[in-house]
Scaffold this active site. Structure first.
Site, PDB file in Angstrom:
ATOM      1  N   SER A 551       0.842  -1.188   0.000  1.00 31.70           N
ATOM      2  CA  SER A 551       0.000   0.000   0.000  1.00 31.70           C
ATOM      3  C   SER A 551       0.885   1.248   0.000  1.00 31.70           C
ATOM      4  O   SER A 551       1.653   1.450  -0.930  1.00 31.70           O
ATOM      5  CB  SER A 551      -0.966  -0.046   1.190  1.00 31.70           C
ATOM      6  OG  SER A 551      -2.003   0.870   1.038  1.00 31.70           O
ATOM      7  N   ASP A 637      -9.982  -3.862  -5.237  1.00 30.98           N
ATOM      8  CA  ASP A 637      -9.386  -3.056  -4.175  1.00 30.98           C
ATOM      9  C   ASP A 637      -9.896  -1.616  -4.245  1.00 30.98           C
ATOM     10  O   ASP A 637      -9.640  -0.915  -5.223  1.00 30.98           O
ATOM     11  CB  ASP A 637      -7.858  -3.075  -4.334  1.00 30.98           C
ATOM     12  CG  ASP A 637      -7.131  -2.416  -3.169  1.00 30.98           C
ATOM     13  OD1 ASP A 637      -7.782  -1.746  -2.349  1.00 30.98           O
ATOM     14  OD2 ASP A 637      -5.900  -2.579  -3.102  1.00 30.98           O
ATOM     15  N   HIS A 672      -7.828  -5.271  -1.190  1.00 32.87           N
ATOM     16  CA  HIS A 672      -6.579  -4.702  -0.688  1.00 32.87           C
ATOM     17  C   HIS A 672      -5.762  -5.711   0.120  1.00 32.87           C
ATOM     18  O   HIS A 672      -4.531  -5.657   0.109  1.00 32.87           O
ATOM     19  CB  HIS A 672      -6.908  -3.485   0.182  1.00 32.87           C
ATOM     20  CG  HIS A 672      -5.753  -2.569   0.402  1.00 32.87           C
ATOM     21  ND1 HIS A 672      -5.112  -1.910  -0.635  1.00 32.87           N
ATOM     22  CD2 HIS A 672      -5.102  -2.182   1.535  1.00 32.87           C
ATOM     23  CE1 HIS A 672      -4.138  -1.150  -0.146  1.00 32.87           C
ATOM     24  NE2 HIS A 672      -4.109  -1.310   1.168  1.00 32.87           N
TER      25      HIS A 672
END
Length: 703
Positions: A551, A637, A672
């Site tokens: 991320s 995501d 995610h």
């Protein structure tokens, strides 16, 4: 049979550009963002993603033996029938457990008064037949008769709430609350975050996700009615703010908290009357954060209004905005949390980067009883403590060499009772490993701490491979915690390091502030300087360092391969936030408006535009040699959209000057967090480590 691919997929370049602040930016891979998003049905886009997945599978095929070996190692370190330590909450004792071989948990309870163990939720049954399943919130009414839980079945983080009756339930395979017609088959769609029952258990509060995946409305659902009849409790007017809910520890109030990454505002509604006019604690002020707890009509406010490391203030419910300091902010102690119990309260924080738990009396709050922990570097804090009136505290503790340990701290005799130490079925001897916390000087003179673990006997002469991990954003401190998966690298001779770089709040709130907005590049520089410092101290050598992050940590990976590609032997970037400039200009994306306080607003601010462009990994890809790269993403995501890793991969393929391996894997049915289910997650870690070992020429399987 599909013919093997002779070459990696090459994404077409299609002319696209835009102008802002006097700059014209070309983006030939803009088309990889499906214009019907969040629906992704553009065949050209899907064909490219599928081709990349084929290239990944084809190139990893020769590593299947190693991947399977790593998976079996990691799986053997996990107790298959793992269960949590039971905890009392009211008239019941609750715990979770895995069946042997199961991907998901079962949730149990037993009456304090005695009786049989009762299965109240089986995640495996809920996940049956689904490619993806993740349990979100789970809450039980105060009388213990009704449960509400939320789940996501595609990774989009739009959860559905369902209800279940808990009295006299024995077989939960199909027995859903409402089968008798009392509640009907009502479910609540499109939620995220906590769900909270009213005091009498007849109403439920939840946050509704809008089309842009932001919670801007809090609703109350009355049991037995349709979602369309739900009552709006709060509506957030500001574009960049999101709302959430939670119970105060006394359970007298529901807190409705709203904010972005630098400003917050809290309202309280009584749990016995959730439609009452919310009590606004204090109106939002830009740059001020605060959270609220309550005890016997007194509010306890944790706030950064006059010190960057937060103070603890009190106020009355009658005058909630008039704050009086109880514990002043400190340069030395970073105050991160406060939990009120009936007869005492607990403050948590960090001193010199190490977790501290302190018990304080309401009568003499300035005197703290600090719980002592046995190691010089560790991760510790309050665990599950659902009850308000207690004589002992549940704590969790671990370090890079000490498995997860659950304690009860007995307040009367001030002693820790060990309830459980994480079991490692295949065996683990902590005495075979060493851990260190070293400091490395960054280029601006700041000392950056690094937590290291390695097997004793590892040669510290520069010859060892070293894996370096970091996150470095949003004030999240990566703890020096224990990992069974990590042992598969460490046992093969790796030193494993966690770089506590700026952008996290490891050394206090200012440590975080030094890595955001116009100081963002400190984060990247710290990571590079840590790597160079570890080389200088003979822990490893150039090209013998592998790195990973996800991320915002994936953004970090993108930055460091642009600036210092020669340092890294292999880099893994999970769901990487790499298309920073474009994302921060797209107000339609779920997170963008709320992210401007973190990254800057390049739409209105020319300086922010120029600064973001100067480090945005996608924008800074250049014609140079890059290290071997493994990049992952998730089609569903909502946090880092799939096209960020896809565009970055496409641009790297077209631009880089080396023949090093570049692989991208897009999970087509996940979000995610990657695949769901504990064994699926272990499998993905095994793939990551196999890639690293392969690229470091250490891919031989163990005899």
């Amino acid at each position: 049979m599909t013919e093997p691919m002779k070459n990696p997929p090459i994404a077409e370049q299609r002319p696209h550009s835009y102008s802002r602040h006097g700059y014209t930016v070309s983006d030939p891979y803009h088309w990889l963002k499906d214009q019907s998003y969040p629906q992704v049905d553009d065949e050209d886009v899907l064909d490219y993603l599928k081709a990349e997945n084929r290239w990944f599978e084809q190139n990893m095929a020769d590593q299947k033996g190693l991947t399977e070996e790593l998976f079996e190692e990691m799986k053997a370190r996990i107790k298959e029938d793992e269960s949590s330590v039971p905890q009392k909450d009211g008239d019941w004792i609750y715990w979770t457990a895995f069946d042997e071989g199961a991907q998901y948990k079962k949730w149990y309870r037993r009456a304090v008064a005695g009786g049989a163990d009762i299965l109240i939720l089986d995640e495996n049954m809920l996940a049956k037949g689904k490619d993806y399943f993740r349990l979100g919130a789970l809450t039980i009414s105060k009388d213990g008769k009704l449960m509400a839980y939320s789940s996501d079945t595609n990774g989009s983080e739009r959860y559905t709430v369902k209800f279940r009756c808990l009295d006299d339930v024995t077989d939960l395979a199909d027995e859903v609350c409402g089968a008798s017609g009392k509640w009907g088959d009502v479910s609540i769609e499109g939620t995220i975050g906590n769900i909270v029952f009213s005091a009498d258990g007849t109403k439920l509060l939840y946050g509704l996700v809008n089309d842009n995946w932001r919670v801007d409305q809090i609703f109350m659902h009355k049991l037995g009615t349709e979602q369309s009849d739900d009552i709006l409790i709060y509506k957030e007017p500001e574009l960049g703010f999101s709302a959430g809910i939670g119970l105060t520890h006394s359970e007298q109030y529901i807190a409705i908290a709203t904010g972005d990454n630098e400003t917050s505002e809290v309202r309280l509604v009584p749990t016995d009357n959730p439609t009452a006019e919310p009590i606004l604690v204090s109106p939002r002020k830009k740059g001020r954060e605060y959270s609220v707890e309550e005890r016997d009509g007194t509010l306890y406010i944790l706030t950064n209004d006059d010190h960057v490391n937060f103070r603890l203030a009190t106020a009355s419910l009658d005058k909630p905005g008039e704050w009086t300091t109880l514990l002043a902010g400190s340069d030395a102690f970073y105050l991160t949390d406060m939990t009120p119990f009936k007869n005492f309260f607990v403050t948590e924080g960090r001193e010199n980067g190490l977790d501290q738990v302190e018990i304080r009396s309401y009568d003499t709050p300035l005197t703290a009883e600090r719980i002592a922990f046995p190691e010089a570097s560790y991760n510790a804090g309050l665990d599950d403590n659902p009850e308000y009136d207690v004589t002992k505290l549940r704590l969790s503790y671990e370090s890079m060499v000490t498995p997860d340990t659950v304690y009860d701290y007995h307040l009367a005799d001030k002693k820790l009772e060990t309830l459980k130490v994480q079991e490692i079925p295949s065996g683990y001897d902590a005495s075979e490993y060493a851990t260190e916390r070293v400091s490395i000087k960054a280029r601006d003179g700041v000392m950056v701490p690094v937590s290291l673990v390695y097997k004793k006997g590892t040669r510290l002469d520069g010859s060892a491979p070293l894996h370096l991990y970091a996150y470095g954003a949003y004030g999240y401190a990566v703890p020096p915690s224990f990992s069974t998966s990590r042992l598969s690298l460490v046992d093969r001779g790796f030193i494993y390091g966690i770089a506590h770089i700026r952008g996290g709040d490891d050394l206090g709130r200012d440590w975080y502030l030094q890595g955001k907005l116009m100081q963002r590049t400190n984060t990247f520089n710290d990571f590079v300087d840590v790597a160079k410092g570890l080389i200088a101290k003979d822990y490893t050598s150039k090209g013998r360092i592998t790195a990973s992050g996800g991320s915002a940590g994936g953004e970090l990976m993108g930055a460091i391969v642009n600036t210092d590609p020669e340092l890294w032997g292999a880099v893994v970037a999970h769901v990487p936030f790499v298309d920073v400039l474009n994302t921060m200009q797209d107000e339609s994306l779920p997170l963008t408006p709320g992210e401007w306080p973190e990254w800057g607003n390049p739409i209105t601010d020319k300086e922010a535009f120029e600064y973001i462009q100067s480090y945005s990994p996608y924008d800074q890809v250049s014609a140079q040699d890059y290290p071997p790269l493994l990049i992952t993403g998730g089609l569903n995501d909502p946090r880092v959209t799939y096209w960020e890793p896809a565009k970055w991969t496409a641009k790297l393929r077209a631009t880089k000057t080396d023949d090093n391996m570049l692989l991208m894997k897009i999970n087509m049915g996940a979000g995610h967090g990657g695949k769901s289910g504990r064994w699926n997650r272990v499998q993905e870690t095994a793939e990551e480590f196999a890639f690293i070992l392969w690229q470091m020429a250490m891919a031989e399987t163990q005899e």
